[in-house]
Structure formats: structure tokens, C-alpha cells
Design a protein around this motif. Structure first.
Motif, mmCIF file in Angstrom:
data_model
loop_
_atom_site.group_PDB
_atom_site.id
_atom_site.type_symbol
_atom_site.label_atom_id
_atom_site.label_comp_id
_atom_site.label_asym_id
_atom_site.label_seq_id
_atom_site.Cartn_x
_atom_site.Cartn_y
_atom_site.Cartn_z
ATOM 1 N N LEU B 32 23.080 -65.979 5.938
ATOM 2 C CA LEU B 32 24.227 -66.757 6.419
ATOM 3 C C LEU B 32 23.893 -67.499 7.715
ATOM 4 O O LEU B 32 24.776 -68.093 8.338
ATOM 5 N N GLY B 33 22.628 -67.415 8.135
ATOM 6 C CA GLY B 33 22.243 -68.088 9.373
ATOM 7 C C GLY B 33 22.583 -67.289 10.620
ATOM 8 O O GLY B 33 22.602 -67.819 11.729
ATOM 9 N N ILE B 181 20.607 -72.036 4.157
ATOM 10 C CA ILE B 181 19.342 -71.344 4.350
ATOM 11 C C ILE B 181 18.592 -71.330 3.030
ATOM 12 O O ILE B 181 19.200 -71.162 1.972
ATOM 13 N N ALA B 182 17.271 -71.530 3.085
ATOM 14 C CA ALA B 182 16.446 -71.349 1.891
ATOM 15 C C ALA B 182 15.271 -70.459 2.253
ATOM 16 O O ALA B 182 14.769 -70.508 3.371
ATOM 17 N N ARG B 226 11.399 -69.109 5.680
ATOM 18 C CA ARG B 226 12.852 -69.253 5.776
ATOM 19 C C ARG B 226 13.164 -70.488 6.603
ATOM 20 O O ARG B 226 12.617 -70.680 7.681
ATOM 21 N N ALA B 227 14.035 -71.351 6.070
ATOM 22 C CA ALA B 227 14.426 -72.547 6.809
ATOM 23 C C ALA B 227 15.925 -72.719 6.733
ATOM 24 O O ALA B 227 16.553 -72.328 5.749
ATOM 25 N N SER B 228 16.503 -73.285 7.781
ATOM 26 C CA SER B 228 17.914 -73.662 7.701
ATOM 27 C C SER B 228 18.008 -75.162 7.952
ATOM 28 O O SER B 228 17.201 -75.736 8.670
ATOM 29 N N GLU B 234 18.157 -79.654 1.463
ATOM 30 C CA GLU B 234 17.230 -80.027 2.528
ATOM 31 C C GLU B 234 16.388 -78.814 2.953
ATOM 32 O O GLU B 234 15.174 -78.907 3.129
ATOM 33 N N ALA B 235 17.068 -77.662 3.125
ATOM 34 C CA ALA B 235 16.358 -76.454 3.528
ATOM 35 C C ALA B 235 15.337 -76.056 2.466
ATOM 36 O O ALA B 235 14.187 -75.711 2.767
#
Lengths: 414, 414
Positions: B32-33, B181-182, B226-228, B234-235
Motif C-alpha cells: 500500500l506504499g 506499487i509493483a 519494488r517500485a511505486s 507505470e510502476a
């Protein structure tokens, strides 16, 4: 004396990594009669770390910080603990000179920030690190007339453990209220946790001075006993008395009274009786052989065996007649016994083990559900086959089955 | 939003038990960031627990308490959190009535202290527990005009996880600053951590927005990415781009790009190619077979094999000529190859594996040191034998060897 253990490092605030040093330290502290009241994990963030240090130093008599002592910008433990205590750091120039020397010997330029490893809390002693570069620190001070001990330790377990045992234990023993502690571990095979607890709770509750912890695994329950008394002898007598009562109650379900694993005990018996073992495994798929051979020196008593996963291999390696499989099914008392008998004979072993079952999650039927396992053993004179129904997932069922097999070997040799 | 996770229970302050729920929760919060800034463990002691709760609620936006919600006198979480917040508990009489009903249905008298499970923090919602008796609680409040979320969860992992996923995720998603988030997991076989890092650090450092974590095991390195970003797409594009570059650099050393284990990947290939495998293991002692059969459905592609721990069994089950062992030693390229060739033929398999080595700690010589392992594979047309020297203890050497064996199967089928 109340202790708090603080683990420092942002990686321990991810889903992937956990502090494990605190388990080691808790064991050592308990040995001195010191309880751990709080454990905290905090990341490499100066504000958070300073806040955590301030809290720990105020609520505990002994605050042990682990990690964050290296040479990088992320290593903030020294300055954060100093800030929390309201004291300054002093650079130990003798240590810096030594560092330069060590780098020069290896003909490497020393990066400037390495010198921060020589920054010492005012009043603290440096603890040399025999297994790494970051030294630890030991500080005895007082806050509002309460004596406080603050210890900084490196994060890598092999560095931390060596430093603790060599340099912290004797210092702490001199300061801690003297307590004589004795411990004892009993291990029980093939009983469930609730069954063990039901039979033993009336016994261990008679010993309020012995702290009794039950730990349950697959096919195994462990008792961890700990007592403190005026003298070591008194404490030992107390845990031994309880251990004796527990052994009387559980009889031969207790396989170990000094912490050994079941595979070590089985290996010990096999070697002592000069007995050779061979196994034929179906549903456990090699787990029994793997456990037995995890013990160094197991080649002295373990010959090997066959992983007879397919029906063809049951016939090929363990001489199981296809007609027997057709008549009774691969998962049957008959096949388990034949696996044990035949693998013993074929391998020229003294004891043969055979295991067949439904490990799941698929493959179960009403008649032969997931978790049904047959384990057979023979020494040529007597044979035994056990039918069990285990519950849980595939790994759990296979672990119980391998535990049952090892326990049959133990009981045959007892 | 900053989170703190608090685990409650004296057993987690012993050397034997550790909180593991926080790893699960951290993963879910990160999704959830939300970052976890602090983790705390405290025992079943009202004063300590209240102090910990007060600190957590003041320094974090979200405080999650786990455990201490049961019916016994040791279950102090509700009253301690209420004391820390300076609010009262209200007994929910509808819940108490329901409890009495449930006990009555089972014809058991309800012990009076069970009713404390219906004590609710003023303003909180009760979270029903579908897998146990202690309900959780969800409270949104504010302190000094700062919004705060306080969550009470039961300690047993299967209760906590169900309650979190069913009842907390959607509530939190509505409150948390929206973040897309991905994540992505890549696994690499048979390379050391430092070699992997040296080759990939220049790549992943170009992606400061992707959090890259390396985890190393025996014969395996994992990348957790992990990217947000503003949107999920986009992530995902960002982590996929980095994953692609890492795969280009490491080529076929990457065996999994969606988190599968090596034994699952090997099973997948074997099944896809309709290929049957048999193994002959000496030093790994059954570990390879055990790993392969840990995958459900492995009977479709794994026939079984032999654990040829003694020299006699090498001859008996895998037809190794005693003269070959005499000439080259049991730990030799020749024996490894013959094990693979013969087990394949004897079992009527498509692929045969043979492993022999010195697992230690004893048994090493200058010529054949501890850690020397030969792994051979054949499909009848081509054969390959790999000589490796592994370091570490017995378990580590055996794990590396089994990993090497599985990786050879993967490469042959790729």
C-alpha cells in the motif's frame, strides 16, 4: 536487572529479513539471570534511532544496540546513542593510526569516513573486533542516579557472538546480581503438543521455580527447563528433579535429554550396536536418508537405499511384486513391510525401513486419504508396521512420516 | 504514513521464539506504499505494554498491535492500549450474549473471564475473527490533531492473516495516500552474491526509483524489486524494465522471474517435455530426491533413484564396477558419470543424474578436500560432468551440490 535489545538496520524493516541476534543474546542474558523486557527494531535513520535509544536507556538498566557501527554514512549508532545520552563522541587517534597502518599494509588507500569507527562515547571502553573492522563499545554510566549499562555491538552474527562471549560476559557477570542458573532440554517423539501438555502440566506446575517452555515441531515436542537458585548445584538439582519426573511420566517417548536431534540419537544407537541401516522410501522421497546423512560420520552405519517413487522402481530396487501392488495398492501395509524386508536383504543390512503413503495435496481417496502413511521396520527376526494418519500440508505430512520412521529405529535398538 | 508493529507475548522474549507476523504485515503495508519505521516486542506486562503503546501511538501514524487478545489474565492488550490512549473500554453485551450461546451449543460452561474479549476501545469497530474466538479492533482517532490509526489483531498467524486481508486492507486502502506499487522477483542459480552484485549494481543503480534487495542462499541469489509510481502501469513498467536489463546481463543464470523455486522450475520443464528423471546420490544422501518430490505432482516426471552411500550400494544399485572405484576413488569424475549413465539406463529414465563428493567435516584429503563435488547428467545422447569446490559446513556443501544438480537438469531442458 532489565534489558532491552535494539536491532538497527533498514533491511530488518523489510518483509525479507529478521533480526536473529536477539535470540542468541537473550539466551546469554538469561544464563546470567537477566530478563529481556523489550526488543526494538529501527532503521538507519538518525532521528528515529535517537528516539529509540532515549526510550531504551530510560526504561532498561541494560541497553544493547546491534549494528550500524560500520564506516558508511548509514552507520549512525554511535552518534545517535551519544545524542540520546547527551554526551559527546571522542575520536581515538591511536585507533585511527592503527587503521591507516592496516590499510597501508594491504596497499589500499583508506577512505576518510573509516575514521568514524574510532569515535568513542565519552567514558566508554572500546571492544576490539577480532572478526571484523568495527569495534564495539561498553559504557557504564548513570541517569538520575540509576546505574545504566550501554553496549554497542556489530551486526554480523559471527562478530557479535565472539565479542559478546569474549568481552561482554565477564564484564556483565561482575555487575549483574549474582544468580546461579541451570537449564535442561528434553525432547519427545511422536506425541502431539496438547497430549504432552495434558500429561505433564500437573507435574511441571508443581515446580513454580522452574521456568518450563514447550516447543512443538512435526512429531516432536521439546521441554526447555530453566531454574535459578542460590547455588548452581541447587538450581541443577531442581531442573534435574523435574526432568526426572517428566521422564517417568512420558517414559520412552523421551528420546533426548541433552538436546540431541532424533537423527543424532538414531546414529548413536546404530553405531553403538554396530548395526547397518538401509531404507526404501516412497512418499518421503529421500527425506529419511537426507536426515540420517545430515549427521557427520553417518557412513559408518548407513548403507543407503532406494527412493522408489514410481511403482516400477518399487519392483526394480525393492523386489515388490507387481501383483502385490495390484492387490493391495502401493500405499498399503503389505507393500510397506515388503519394502522393509526386501531392502534389508538386498542391501545386506541389519535393519530395513520401508515407507509408503499419500503426501498430498492430490491423490487421496476415501479409502486412502491424504496423510495416510505406513512405516515398516524389520531386523530379520522381528518386524513391525505402523499405520498413521497425519494432518497438514505435504511438507508437514512428510516430516511426521520421517520422524515416525526414525523413531521406529530408535525403539528397535533401545 | 509511518507504521509501527508491536508484537505482544512473553514467549517472544525467550531465546526460542520469534515474531514472524511482522514480516507478513510489512509486505502487505509496503504493497500500500506504507513503510514500517519501528518494530517492538514486549511481554505480557501491563506497565511495559502501556508504555510501549504510548510511545508507538505518539511516533507512528499507524500502530498495529498483535496478540494479547485472548480470555486469560495474561491478555492485557485491550486495557493497556486504552490506558495509553486515555480512553475507556466498553463491554459489547451483544457479543457477550453470542459467546454464551456458542458455549451453550457445545454444552460447556463459559468461564467468566471470556467476556473481556467483548471489551471494545471507545470509538473502535470490532473485527470478527473467522478462525478463532478473539475479535480484533479498528480505531481511527486523533492525537494533538494528528490522525492516528490503531489496530488490534490476534497473535496466531492464520487468524491474523485472514483478518488483515479480509477486514483491514480495504479500510487502510481508503485512508492511505494512494500509491501504485509493483513488485518483481528474479532468482539466479549457481552464482555467488558478490559476483551477482558486481555485475548488476551498475544496472540497478540507474533505477533509483526501484528499491532493489538482494537475498543470498546456497547456490541462489534473489532480486526483490519494488517500485511505486502514479499508476500501477507505470510502476510495473519500471520494475519490468529493470528486470529485463538484469536478465540480459545475467542471461540463463536467471531461472525464475515470478518467484518459483528451482525444484518447481525443473518440474515444470520435465513435465512440459514429457521427460522422466532418475537420480543416484552419494554425498547429498537423498536431498536431491527430497527437493524434487517436495513439489506436488512430481510423480508425473520423477521415477526415483538410489541413495548409494556405501560403495557396495554404488555397485548394487548403479552397477559401478568396484575396479572403477579402486582406480579413481568413489569421489571422481568417472564414478559421477557412471552413476548418471547407469541410473538412467537401469530405471528406464530419459535423464540420469549422478552426484558424489566429500560433504565433510571429516574425510577430506589434500587431493580430495572437503567440499569437492562431482555432478554428472546425461540424456543418453549428451553427457556433462561438473567438478566444483564448495565451502562451508556439511549442510551448506550438500545444499550447493543439490542446487548444482537441479540446475544441470534445467540447463539440459532449456
Amino acid at each position: 536487572m532489565i534489558a532491552e535489545i535494539i536491532a538497527i538496520g533498514s533491511e530488518m524493516l523489510t518483509p525479507y529479513r529478521q533480526d536473529s541476534n536477539s535470540l542468541f543474546l537473550t539466551g546469554r542474558l538469561n544464563d546470567l539471570g537477566i530478563s529481556v523486557a523489550f526488543k526494538t527494531v529501527v532503521g538507519d535513520n538518525a532521528d528515529n534511532l535517537t528516539a529509540v535509544a532515549r526510550t531504551a536507556i530510560s526504561r532498561a538498566d541494560l541497553a544493547i544496540f546491534m549494528g550500524g557501527l560500520g564506516p558508511t554514512q548509514d552507520d549512525l549508532t554511535r552518534e545517535s546513542v551519544a545524542a540520546a545520552l547527551g554526551i559527546s563522541l571522542k575520536r581515538d587517534h591511536a585507533i585511527v593510526t592503527e587503521m591507516y597502518k592496516r590499510f597501508a599494509e594491504r596497499r589500499i588507500h583508506m577512505p576518510g569516513n573509516n575514521a568514524q569507527q574510532a569515535d568513542v562515547l565519552e567514558g566508554a571502553e572500546l571492544l576490539p573486533n577480532s572478526r571484523g573492522s568495527a569495534p564495539g563499545q561498553w559504557l557504564e554510566t548513570s541517569i538520575n542516579e540509576q546505574p545504566k549499562i550501554v553496549v554497542l555491538l556489530p551486526g554480523p552474527p559471527h562478530e557479535l557472538q565472539e565479542m559478546w562471549d569474549q568481552q561482554c560476559m565477564y564484564r556483565l557477570r561482575a555487575l549483574a546480581p549474582s544468580a546461579a542458573i541451570a537449564t535442561r532440554v528434553l525432547k519427545v517423539a511422536m506425541m502431539g503438543e496438547s497430549a504432552v501438555d495434558e500429561r505433564t502440566a500437573p507435574i511441571y506446575k508443581k515446580y513454580p521455580n522452574v521456568e518450563t517452555t514447550l516447543l512443538a515441531g512435526q512429531g516432536q515436542v521439546e521441554f526447555h527447563l530453566r531454574a535459578s537458585a542460590a547455588t548452581k548445584e541447587e538450581a541443577q538439582a531442581e531442573v534435574d528433579r523435574l526432568a526426572g519426573e517428566l521422564e517417568d511420566e512420558l517414559e520412552d517417548a523421551v528420546f533426548s535429554s541433552a538436546g540431541e536431534s532424533l537423527e543424532e540419537i538414531v546414529g548413536y544407537y546404530l553405531q553403538m550396536r554396530n548395526t547397518k541401516l538401509a531404507v526404501a522410501e516412497s512418499c518421503t522421497g529421500g527425506m529419511i536418508a537426507e536426515r540420517i546423512t545430515s549427521v557427520p560420520g553417518s557412513s559408518r552405519y548407513f548403507l543407503g537405499g532406494a527412493v522408489v517413487y514410481s511403482n516400477d522402481l518399487k519392483t526394480l530396487f525393492a523386489d515388490i511384486p507387481p501383483l502385490m501392488i495390484e492387490a493391495h495398492g502401493a500405499v498399503s501395509k503389505e507393500v510397506a513391510l515388503a519394502l522393509a524386508e526386501n531392502i534389508r536383504e538386498i542391501c545386506n543390512a541389519d535393519i530395513g525401513l520401508g515407507v509408503t503413503g499419500v503426501a498430498g495435496p492430490g491423490g487421496g481417496t476415501e479409502e486412502k486419504p491424504v496423510g495416510l502413511v505406513y512405516v515398516a521396520i524389520t531386523n530379520g527376526l522381528k518386524q513391525e508396521v505402523v499405520q498413521r494418519r497425519f494432518f497438514g500440508d505435504r511438507d508437514r505430512i512428510r516430516r511426521w512420516a520421517s520422524q515416525q520412521a526414525l523413531d521406529l529405529v530408535r525403539r528397535m535398538l533401545m
